[in-house]
Design a protein around this motif. Structure first.
Motif, PDB file in Angstrom:
ATOM      1  N   ILE A 218      -1.360   7.870   1.508  1.00 32.63           N
ATOM      2  CA  ILE A 218      -1.625   6.944   0.394  1.00 32.63           C
ATOM      3  C   ILE A 218      -2.880   6.124   0.680  1.00 32.63           C
ATOM      4  CG2 ILE A 218      -0.753   4.899  -0.816  1.00 32.63           C
ATOM      5  CD1 ILE A 218       2.088   6.175  -0.438  1.00 32.63           C
ATOM      6  N   ARG A 219      -2.994   5.654   1.938  1.00 35.54           N
ATOM      7  CA  ARG A 219      -4.178   4.875   2.313  1.00 35.54           C
ATOM      8  C   ARG A 219      -5.435   5.724   2.113  1.00 35.54           C
ATOM      9  NH1 ARG A 219      -2.391   3.581   7.186  1.00 35.54           N
ATOM     10  NH2 ARG A 219      -3.893   4.806   8.380  1.00 35.54           N
ATOM     11  N   PHE A 220      -5.379   6.968   2.521  1.00 36.50           N
ATOM     12  CA  PHE A 220      -6.563   7.817   2.403  1.00 36.50           C
ATOM     13  C   PHE A 220      -6.857   8.142   0.939  1.00 36.50           C
ATOM     14  CE2 PHE A 220      -9.118  11.658   2.446  1.00 36.50           C
ATOM     15  CZ  PHE A 220     -10.129  11.268   3.321  1.00 36.50           C
ATOM     16  N   LEU A 221      -5.811   8.391   0.154  1.00 42.48           N
ATOM     17  CA  LEU A 221      -6.025   8.685  -1.275  1.00 42.48           C
ATOM     18  C   LEU A 221      -6.683   7.495  -1.979  1.00 42.48           C
ATOM     19  CD1 LEU A 221      -2.747  10.611  -2.249  1.00 42.48           C
ATOM     20  CD2 LEU A 221      -5.081  11.546  -2.169  1.00 42.48           C
ATOM     21  N   LYS A 222      -6.385   6.270  -1.513  1.00 41.90           N
ATOM     22  CA  LYS A 222      -7.055   5.093  -2.097  1.00 41.90           C
ATOM     23  C   LYS A 222      -8.551   5.106  -1.775  1.00 41.90           C
ATOM     24  CE  LYS A 222      -3.040   2.034  -2.432  1.00 41.90           C
ATOM     25  NZ  LYS A 222      -2.222   0.968  -1.793  1.00 41.90           N
ATOM     26  N   LYS A 223      -8.888   5.535  -0.568  1.00 43.33           N
ATOM     27  CA  LYS A 223     -10.309   5.685  -0.198  1.00 43.33           C
ATOM     28  C   LYS A 223     -10.976   6.741  -1.087  1.00 43.33           C
ATOM     29  CE  LYS A 223     -11.863   6.172   4.140  1.00 43.33           C
ATOM     30  NZ  LYS A 223     -11.903   6.478   5.605  1.00 43.33           N
ATOM     31  N   VAL A 224     -10.255   7.831  -1.323  1.00 42.77           N
ATOM     32  CA  VAL A 224     -10.788   8.904  -2.172  1.00 42.77           C
ATOM     33  C   VAL A 224     -10.999   8.372  -3.590  1.00 42.77           C
ATOM     34  CG1 VAL A 224     -10.205  11.116  -3.269  1.00 42.77           C
ATOM     35  CG2 VAL A 224      -9.793  10.781  -0.817  1.00 42.77           C
ATOM     36  N   HIS A 225     -10.028   7.612  -4.064  1.00 45.93           N
ATOM     37  CA  HIS A 225     -10.097   7.010  -5.396  1.00 45.93           C
ATOM     38  C   HIS A 225     -11.360   6.163  -5.526  1.00 45.93           C
ATOM     39  CE1 HIS A 225      -8.877   4.278  -8.696  1.00 45.93           C
ATOM     40  NE2 HIS A 225      -8.097   5.283  -9.097  1.00 45.93           N
ATOM     41  N   ALA A 226     -11.632   5.366  -4.489  1.00 44.27           N
ATOM     42  CA  ALA A 226     -12.810   4.485  -4.511  1.00 44.27           C
ATOM     43  C   ALA A 226     -14.111   5.284  -4.479  1.00 44.27           C
ATOM     44  CB  ALA A 226     -12.753   3.514  -3.329  1.00 44.27           C
ATOM     45  N   ALA A 227     -14.056   6.469  -3.876  1.00 44.53           N
ATOM     46  CA  ALA A 227     -15.273   7.281  -3.734  1.00 44.53           C
ATOM     47  C   ALA A 227     -15.592   8.089  -4.997  1.00 44.53           C
ATOM     48  CB  ALA A 227     -15.132   8.230  -2.545  1.00 44.53           C
ATOM     49  N   LEU A 228     -14.614   8.195  -5.908  1.00 47.63           N
ATOM     50  CA  LEU A 228     -14.792   9.010  -7.119  1.00 47.63           C
ATOM     51  C   LEU A 228     -15.390   8.199  -8.260  1.00 47.63           C
ATOM     52  CD1 LEU A 228     -11.388  10.970  -7.152  1.00 47.63           C
ATOM     53  CD2 LEU A 228     -13.659  12.046  -7.087  1.00 47.63           C
ATOM     54  N   VAL A 229     -16.105   8.869  -9.148  1.00 45.80           N
ATOM     55  CA  VAL A 229     -16.532   8.254 -10.410  1.00 45.80           C
ATOM     56  C   VAL A 229     -15.317   8.224 -11.350  1.00 45.80           C
ATOM     57  CG1 VAL A 229     -18.889   9.128 -10.161  1.00 45.80           C
ATOM     58  CG2 VAL A 229     -17.197  10.476 -11.452  1.00 45.80           C
TER      59      VAL A 229
ATOM     60  N   GLU B 164       0.655   6.123  -6.628  1.00 46.98           N
ATOM     61  CA  GLU B 164       0.532   4.872  -5.873  1.00 46.98           C
ATOM     62  C   GLU B 164      -0.921   4.586  -5.502  1.00 46.98           C
ATOM     63  OE1 GLU B 164       2.965   2.835  -2.167  1.00 46.98           O
ATOM     64  OE2 GLU B 164       3.835   4.454  -3.376  1.00 46.98           O
ATOM     65  N   ALA B 165      -1.731   5.639  -5.357  1.00 46.21           N
ATOM     66  CA  ALA B 165      -3.142   5.463  -5.013  1.00 46.21           C
ATOM     67  C   ALA B 165      -4.009   5.274  -6.267  1.00 46.21           C
ATOM     68  CB  ALA B 165      -3.636   6.653  -4.210  1.00 46.21           C
ATOM     69  N   GLY B 166      -3.392   5.277  -7.451  1.00 43.06           N
ATOM     70  CA  GLY B 166      -4.136   4.988  -8.671  1.00 43.06           C
ATOM     71  C   GLY B 166      -4.530   6.199  -9.497  1.00 43.06           C
ATOM     72  N   PHE B 167      -4.034   7.373  -9.139  1.00 46.00           N
ATOM     73  CA  PHE B 167      -4.376   8.590  -9.891  1.00 46.00           C
ATOM     74  C   PHE B 167      -3.367   8.836 -11.011  1.00 46.00           C
ATOM     75  CE2 PHE B 167      -6.536   9.281  -5.870  1.00 46.00           C
ATOM     76  CZ  PHE B 167      -7.757   9.811  -6.266  1.00 46.00           C
ATOM     77  N   THR B 168      -3.787   9.578 -12.027  1.00 43.55           N
ATOM     78  CA  THR B 168      -2.882   9.960 -13.123  1.00 43.55           C
ATOM     79  C   THR B 168      -2.986  11.465 -13.374  1.00 43.55           C
ATOM     80  OG1 THR B 168      -4.598   9.558 -14.767  1.00 43.55           O
ATOM     81  CG2 THR B 168      -3.102   7.724 -14.294  1.00 43.55           C
ATOM     82  N   ASP B 169      -2.134  11.938 -14.267  1.00 45.59           N
ATOM     83  CA  ASP B 169      -2.180  13.335 -14.732  1.00 45.59           C
ATOM     84  C   ASP B 169      -2.080  14.364 -13.602  1.00 45.59           C
ATOM     85  OD1 ASP B 169      -2.578  12.646 -17.490  1.00 45.59           O
ATOM     86  OD2 ASP B 169      -4.646  12.149 -16.975  1.00 45.59           O
ATOM     87  N   SER B 170      -1.175  14.173 -12.650  1.00 49.01           N
ATOM     88  CA  SER B 170      -1.011  15.152 -11.571  1.00 49.01           C
ATOM     89  C   SER B 170      -0.602  16.502 -12.142  1.00 49.01           C
ATOM     90  CB  SER B 170       0.092  14.723 -10.596  1.00 49.01           C
ATOM     91  OG  SER B 170      -0.227  13.497 -10.024  1.00 49.01           O
ATOM     92  N   GLN B 171      -1.308  17.527 -11.720  1.00 46.62           N
ATOM     93  CA  GLN B 171      -0.937  18.881 -12.137  1.00 46.62           C
ATOM     94  C   GLN B 171      -0.834  19.782 -10.915  1.00 46.62           C
ATOM     95  OE1 GLN B 171      -3.189  20.687 -15.351  1.00 46.62           O
ATOM     96  NE2 GLN B 171      -3.857  18.640 -15.974  1.00 46.62           N
ATOM     97  N   PHE B 172       0.014  20.802 -11.018  1.00 37.09           N
ATOM     98  CA  PHE B 172       0.250  21.721  -9.900  1.00 37.09           C
ATOM     99  C   PHE B 172      -0.075  23.136 -10.355  1.00 37.09           C
ATOM    100  CE2 PHE B 172       2.638  17.937  -9.269  1.00 37.09           C
ATOM    101  CZ  PHE B 172       2.615  17.708  -7.910  1.00 37.09           C
TER     102      PHE B 172
END
Lengths: 349, 349
Positions: free
Chosen positions: B264-275, B325-333
């Protein structure tokens, strides 16, 4: 042409009805992990703990002194492998696990596992390519004669339980009421001869094996109450004088250790030791003539490759031919449930 | 009551529709022999020799410099295991063996086998019971940081081929025409980022990994002709400053190495790095919520148990929850054929 195109072309050239899949290759490359998971669960007595009612990962973790995460991961894997059931977060034993993996069951296989995981079996598989090139087992520390005898005594101790039902089935192939004298060749744990003595109160058994191994057979004969009709013939089967006047000779799991000429030579000795109309009963892994079915006896050849110089699994036709060459007639093949063994029976005319 | 009766009683108490069978137990106890047989055949280049037309045991024995008996026993076992066909005394490749086990095929898996048979993978399975008790990998000689980096560089070298098709499938999840900047986290062999650069001539890739591993990715980028749009970001993923302005972040086979809070901590970093509207694409083994299906991703947990302190396979629901929890939406598999991987895709709103 890109690499993707090359692979695509390779794939379409196969003329497959489906896309090729590396699944089986990878499944087999990591098949050893299945052995490791089952071994760990037996070592931890996990099946017994579940049988006793500790059914969640956290209850089991307390019981086996492991961590919740580790126990949960191991249990989930055992569900995938078919050894446990899972409902919600609760694990249960399958019917087969309850019989063979719970130590409170009389058919518990732990001691068989000890043998199957022993250096005698496992070491030969370290580098099978080198074995194939050498044409014989390759080991850093070859077994001394003394070590070998000790290892087979250990084998005899560990495999008795597993052989119990097969030995009982084998004994049923003989008349339970006739006064008979039976030779048990390479008796090991002695269970085959002992089963005959149990089912026929007039049978006398002579057990042939190395002295260290016979000690195990003798102890089992006592435990099963047949020691007064149980004689010991210490020695190496190939060198020993077998004696004469036997109504039956049982040879459980011996012939796969030897090559064809040795087997024929030994069968001739057996023939000479039998009375007319006497029979030899061979308990063995016997694949079909194609050598690749059924799977379990066919795959047993790998053990003979890894761990013997000249051993092999022999097919139905090969047993028939070897027995005929040694003077036997009327070869018959009978399945020995519940195992994957076959009884090969032939008559001295 | 005799022992036979006790066992009989145990068995009938199970209320089974069939007799209980120890077959699966024994099959699993010796499953490691399957790995040994396949490994030997690959080491001997047996599949390639058969593909070249050496199809009898004696012809193959000459070719691989083994003995007839040993080669025949190994080949028969490979027929039982489904890697060869047999007609009379002649062996042939199965469709899958021709694609994955003949070294003349571009999809040949030998280098993957080198990794799967390496100490990095195998050592952890030596004594899984002790691992379960300790809750972490147990090794006589733990890897130093330097050894670890070298081992992962070796991993990167060996697994590139195997990842090729999955990486191409993953790249197809992105628009092939948009000018995009993509971060490849723990890039390894780099195949995922490289596939994106191949499919989209306007894509720029930033590859993050340890320096020794990035050398492999850089070499692959050059080999696949995309090095002019390939930048290196050396460092440890958890500590590195990822930068900003990425349209996509790919994370192939990373999250299974970490525990949930770390992910989760890392996904938050990824979130911050994305447009905004940028997406994260996770390539992973994703079992269903029951954790025990499908078999391959579920069993992958054993690797995480044996070889990581806190790694795991995460389920569909767990990925959804961590991403949310890291702020992403629309998860698809999305399944990633031909492998058993799943792409998990989510959007930064």
């Amino acid at each position: 042409m890109t690499r993707a195109q090359v692979i695509g072309e390779t794939i379409s050239n196969q003329g497959l009805g489906r896309q090729p899949s590396p699944d089986k290759v990878f499944e087999t490359m990591v098949a050893y992990q299945r052995t490791a998971a089952l071994k760990a669960a037996i070592d931890l007595d996990l099946f017994t703990s579940i049988g006793e009612g500790h059914t969640t990962a956290s209850a089991l973790a307390k019981r086996v002194e492991g961590t919740d995460r580790a126990v949960r991961m191991l249990c989930d894997s055992l569900v995938v492998l078919g050894f446990l059931t899972k409902g919600g977060s609760s694990y249960g034993l399958t019917a087969d696990s309850a019989v063979f993996l719970d130590k409170r069951s009389p058919a518990y296989v732990r001691s068989a596992r000890k043998f199957l995981a022993s250096p005698l079996v496992v070491d030969g598989f370290r580098d099978l390519a080198t074995v194939v090139r050498a044409g014989r087992p390759v080991s850093d520390e070859p077994f001394s004669e003394e070590d070998k005898h000790a290892a087979w005594a250990e084998f005899a101790r560990n495999m008795a339980g597993l052989s119990f039902l097969v030995a009982q089935e084998t004994a049923r192939l003989l008349d339970p009421d006739a006064e008979i004298k039976v030779l048990d060749v390479a008796a090991g744990h002695g269970m085959f001869g002992i089963a005959i003595a149990q089912q026929n109160s007039r049978a006398t058994i002579v057990a042939l094996d190395w002295p260290s191994v016979l000690a195990v057979a003798e102890e089992n004969a006592r435990r099963f109450g047949v020691s007064h009709r149980y004689r010991l013939l210490p020695g190496d089967a190939l060198e020993a004088d077998l004696g004469i006047g036997f109504d039956a000779v049982v040879m459980p799991n011996v012939m796969h250790l030897w090559d064809r000429p040795t087997n024929i030579r030994f069968l001739k000795k057996v023939h000479a030791a039998l009375v007319p109309k006497g029979r030899v009963i061979i308990g063995e892994f016997v694949p079909n003539d194609d050598r690749v079915s059924p799977a379990v006896p066919a795959l047993f050849a790998l053990n003979m490759l890894a761990n013997t110089t000249a051993g092999d699994v022999y097919t139905v036709s090969e047993y028939r031919a070897m027995l005929s060459e040694a003077g036997f007639t009327d070869s018959q093949f009978r399945p020995l449930p519940p195992a994957v063994h076959t009884a090969v029976i032939a008559i001295k005319p």
